[in-house]
Scaffold this active site. Structure first.
Site, mmCIF file in Angstrom:
data_model
loop_
_atom_site.group_PDB
_atom_site.id
_atom_site.type_symbol
_atom_site.label_atom_id
_atom_site.label_comp_id
_atom_site.label_asym_id
_atom_site.label_seq_id
_atom_site.Cartn_x
_atom_site.Cartn_y
_atom_site.Cartn_z
ATOM 1 N N ARG A 196 26.886 74.000 71.910
ATOM 2 C CA ARG A 196 27.928 73.447 72.768
ATOM 3 C C ARG A 196 27.577 73.708 74.227
ATOM 4 N NH1 ARG A 196 28.793 70.820 69.113
ATOM 5 N NH2 ARG A 196 30.697 70.552 67.868
ATOM 6 N N GLU A 214 30.856 65.671 79.053
ATOM 7 C CA GLU A 214 30.197 64.571 78.348
ATOM 8 C C GLU A 214 31.088 63.337 78.368
ATOM 9 O OE1 GLU A 214 29.051 65.807 74.410
ATOM 10 O OE2 GLU A 214 27.946 67.557 75.145
ATOM 11 N N HIS A 220 23.899 64.248 73.189
ATOM 12 C CA HIS A 220 24.637 64.782 72.033
ATOM 13 C C HIS A 220 24.277 63.981 70.774
ATOM 14 C CE1 HIS A 220 28.420 67.340 71.099
ATOM 15 N NE2 HIS A 220 27.628 67.247 70.038
#
Length: 319
Positions: free
Chosen positions: A236, A265, A284
């Site tokens: 993360r 993000e 991601h």
């Protein structure tokens, strides 16, 4: 049972162990549920927006099982489902794909692929990176053979990642809340990580988001790493102090870094991360593809049936 399945995942219904009394209904994970589905017993969530889940939580008055396919249950927990609902996560569904991505990012550095791509753009044959080479040049990591790999966050994904690095001949050590041995690999406690960082060639971060893990890799920890080391973050974004990372990269404090996750993000176009030296950013994309979710769903549907029949349910990944 009425089971709501998001359109964001394709499931093989023949593997879900359904009975004649079960009904599968598709729903859009980015839109409010249809009123006709407020009586659903089970909600499977994947790629849902926060607003959609909150809407579902406020309207599914009799939901008994919320099966999240994410590795972490934070989003489902925060949505506010009724207390009686069992929430289960997708731990294990993303281990292999995330591990694969972590190794790919590492090999990208170790095998100098960004540098070679630059040479190719200039139509230049980089002779200095080919031919006879030292296996272990001083202050440089050019192979995973005998490389010291530290995996900070040693759950199911960390252990899957360790096995891949081990197959390449690396020496893998895990870091977790408590020391010991997991999956055949040595594990040190988080509070004892500093001496380990000092001899780390590759640091792989696979930590979840929590108050304890926020900026876990800060400037002090980065200073412990050798200048030859590489950082790979597939956990993360909140677990790495981004300002400290940028400084470490731009001053050559570490050799490079690859991040699949960031604090904000999507990453804004004006983020200073884009301009950091020797930094690779992927959007991601390490996971995003649950592997064999049908087995987990079928198991927990049976656990729900057992619970309703007054038997002891055997939940998987209950949170």
């Amino acid at each position: 049972m009425k089971i709501l399945v998001p359109t964001s995942v394709t499931l093989d219904e023949s593997r879900l162990g359904l009975t004649d009394e079960d009904t599968i209904v598709s729903y859009d994970p980015k839109a409010p549920l249809a009123e006709a589905d407020y009586d659903a017993d089970v909600l499977i969530s994947w790629a849902n927006t926060n607003d959609q889940l909150k809407d579902a939580a406020s309207n599914l008055s009799q939901v008994k099982l919320v099966q999240a396919l994410l590795a972490g249950p934070d989003q489902a927990r925060a949505a506010g489902f009724r207390d009686e609902a069992v929430i289960t996560s997708g731990i294990g569904l993303h281990s292999k794909t995330v591990a694969e991505h972590a190794v790919a990012l590492t090999l990208n550095f170790v095998r100098f692929l960004p540098t070679l791509a630059d040479h190719q753009e200039r139509n230049h044959w980089a002779s200095e990176l080919g031919g006879a080479q030292e296996l272990y040049p001083e202050n440089q990591v050019t192979t995973l053979l005998n490389a010291n790999v530290t995996i900070w966050g040693f759950g199911s994904i960390g252990q899957a990642t360790a096995r891949l690095f081990d197959a390449f001949g690396a020496k893998v050590t895990g870091v977790a809340r408590s020391a010991g041995e997991r999956a055949g690999f040595p594990v040190v406690a988080t509070e004892d990580i500093d001496p380990l960082l000092e001899k780390t060639d590759i640091l792989v971060m696979i930590l979840p988001t929590s108050d304890e893990t926020t900026n876990a890799l800060d400037s002090c920890k980065l200073e412990k790493l050798p200048k030859r080391s590489y950082l790979i973050n597939v956990g993360r974004g909140t677990t790495v102090d981004e300002e400290a990372l940028i400084a470490a990269l731009n001053t050559g404090e570490i050799a490079g870094a690859a991040v699949d996750v960031v604090v904000e993000e999507p990453l804004p176009a004006d983020s200073p991360l884009w301009g950091a030296k020797n930094l690779i950013i992927t959007p991601h994309s390490a996971g995003g593809r649950p592997v064999n979710p049908e087995d987990l769903i079928a198991h927990n549907l049976q656990a729900l049936r057992d619970a309703e029949a007054g038997q002891e349910p055997n939940w998987r990944n209950k949170m």
